[in-house]
Design a protein around this motif. Structure first.
Motif, short mmCIF file in Angstrom:
data_model
loop_
_atom_site.label_atom_id
_atom_site.label_comp_id
_atom_site.label_asym_id
_atom_site.label_seq_id
_atom_site.Cartn_x
_atom_site.Cartn_y
_atom_site.Cartn_z
N ARG A 22 0.93 -1.10 0.03
CA ARG A 22 -0.10 -0.06 0.11
C ARG A 22 0.77 1.17 0.04
O ARG A 22 0.50 1.99 -0.43
CB ARG A 22 -0.98 0.10 1.44
CG ARG A 22 -2.00 0.80 1.14
CD ARG A 22 -3.18 0.57 2.22
NE ARG A 22 -2.58 0.28 3.39
CZ ARG A 22 -2.93 -1.23 3.99
NH1 ARG A 22 -3.60 -2.03 3.22
NH2 ARG A 22 -2.56 -1.53 5.12
N LEU A 23 1.80 0.95 0.89
CA LEU A 23 2.78 2.54 0.77
C LEU A 23 3.56 2.70 -0.48
O LEU A 23 3.90 3.74 -1.04
CB LEU A 23 4.00 2.14 1.83
CG LEU A 23 3.45 2.47 3.50
CD1 LEU A 23 4.35 1.88 4.43
CD2 LEU A 23 2.82 3.75 3.70
N ARG A 24 4.02 1.42 -1.12
CA ARG A 24 4.62 1.68 -2.37
C ARG A 24 3.87 2.28 -3.40
O ARG A 24 4.39 2.71 -4.46
CB ARG A 24 5.27 0.30 -2.77
CG ARG A 24 6.42 -0.09 -1.92
CD ARG A 24 6.69 -1.52 -2.14
NE ARG A 24 7.16 -1.96 -3.68
CZ ARG A 24 8.31 -2.00 -3.90
NH1 ARG A 24 9.45 -2.11 -3.18
NH2 ARG A 24 8.36 -2.52 -5.30
N GLN A 43 2.16 11.29 6.22
CA GLN A 43 1.41 10.20 6.93
C GLN A 43 2.60 9.79 8.12
O GLN A 43 1.96 9.78 9.18
CB GLN A 43 0.82 9.10 6.24
CG GLN A 43 -0.18 9.21 5.24
CD GLN A 43 -0.46 8.23 4.48
OE1 GLN A 43 0.06 7.10 4.81
NE2 GLN A 43 -1.57 8.47 3.47
N GLU A 44 3.57 9.52 7.93
CA GLU A 44 4.42 9.22 9.05
C GLU A 44 4.54 10.27 10.09
O GLU A 44 5.01 10.04 11.15
CB GLU A 44 5.99 8.76 8.47
CG GLU A 44 5.81 7.22 7.51
CD GLU A 44 6.91 6.79 6.91
OE1 GLU A 44 7.89 7.67 6.69
OE2 GLU A 44 6.97 5.73 6.51
N THR A 45 4.87 11.49 9.32
CA THR A 45 4.84 12.70 10.41
C THR A 45 3.80 12.77 11.16
O THR A 45 3.96 13.12 12.61
CB THR A 45 5.13 13.84 9.53
OG1 THR A 45 6.41 13.84 8.69
CG2 THR A 45 5.40 15.17 10.48
N PRO A 53 6.06 9.57 -2.54
CA PRO A 53 6.81 9.49 -1.36
C PRO A 53 6.66 10.63 -0.36
O PRO A 53 6.57 10.51 0.83
CB PRO A 53 8.28 9.76 -1.79
CG PRO A 53 8.07 9.17 -3.27
CD PRO A 53 6.59 9.35 -3.81
N ALA A 54 5.95 11.96 -0.91
CA ALA A 54 5.62 12.82 -0.11
C ALA A 54 4.38 12.72 0.77
O ALA A 54 4.23 12.91 1.79
CB ALA A 54 5.49 14.35 -0.90
N GLU A 55 3.48 12.09 0.22
CA GLU A 55 2.30 11.44 1.03
C GLU A 55 2.59 10.59 1.98
O GLU A 55 2.10 10.60 3.34
CB GLU A 55 1.38 10.72 -0.12
CG GLU A 55 0.21 10.46 0.41
CD GLU A 55 -0.87 9.87 -0.54
OE1 GLU A 55 -1.91 9.35 -0.26
OE2 GLU A 55 -0.40 9.99 -1.56
#
Length: 91
Positions: free
Chosen positions: A66-68, A78-80, A72-74
């Motif tokens: 799903r992450l791939r 989300q991680e932030t 990358p900015a998205e």
């Protein structure tokens, strides 16, 4: 009417302005694709079963897939946010 539409209409019986052969073709193409999708789903299920039997965590593999698919900015955004929320909850 285009020459192609005229030739389609000449070869297919029409009911209510609908060319039956053309409609049948569309429906059969969708049905074939649905069958292919079922086969692909079964193949994917087999691959996940293989991964699980090799000791991999299938839930995590699905998350990575799903992450791939994301930009990358998205993912970074989300991680932030996840990190901010965790710190707010004392985790």
């Amino acid at each position: 009417m285009s020459p192609t539409a005229a030739s389609d209409a000449d070869h297919a019986p029409a009911a209510g302005g609908i060319a039956a052969d053309r409609l049948r073709s569309v429906i059969e193409r969708v049905e074939r694709l649905e069958e292919e999708r079922k086969a692909l789903s079964a193949d994917i299920k087999d691959i996940f079963a293989e991964a699980k039997s090799a000791g991999f965590d299938v839930k995590i593999i699905r998350q990575i897939i799903r992450l791939r698919k994301q930009e990358p900015a998205e993912v970074e955004e989300q991680e932030t946010l996840l990190d901010i929320y965790r710190r707010a909850l004392g985790m």
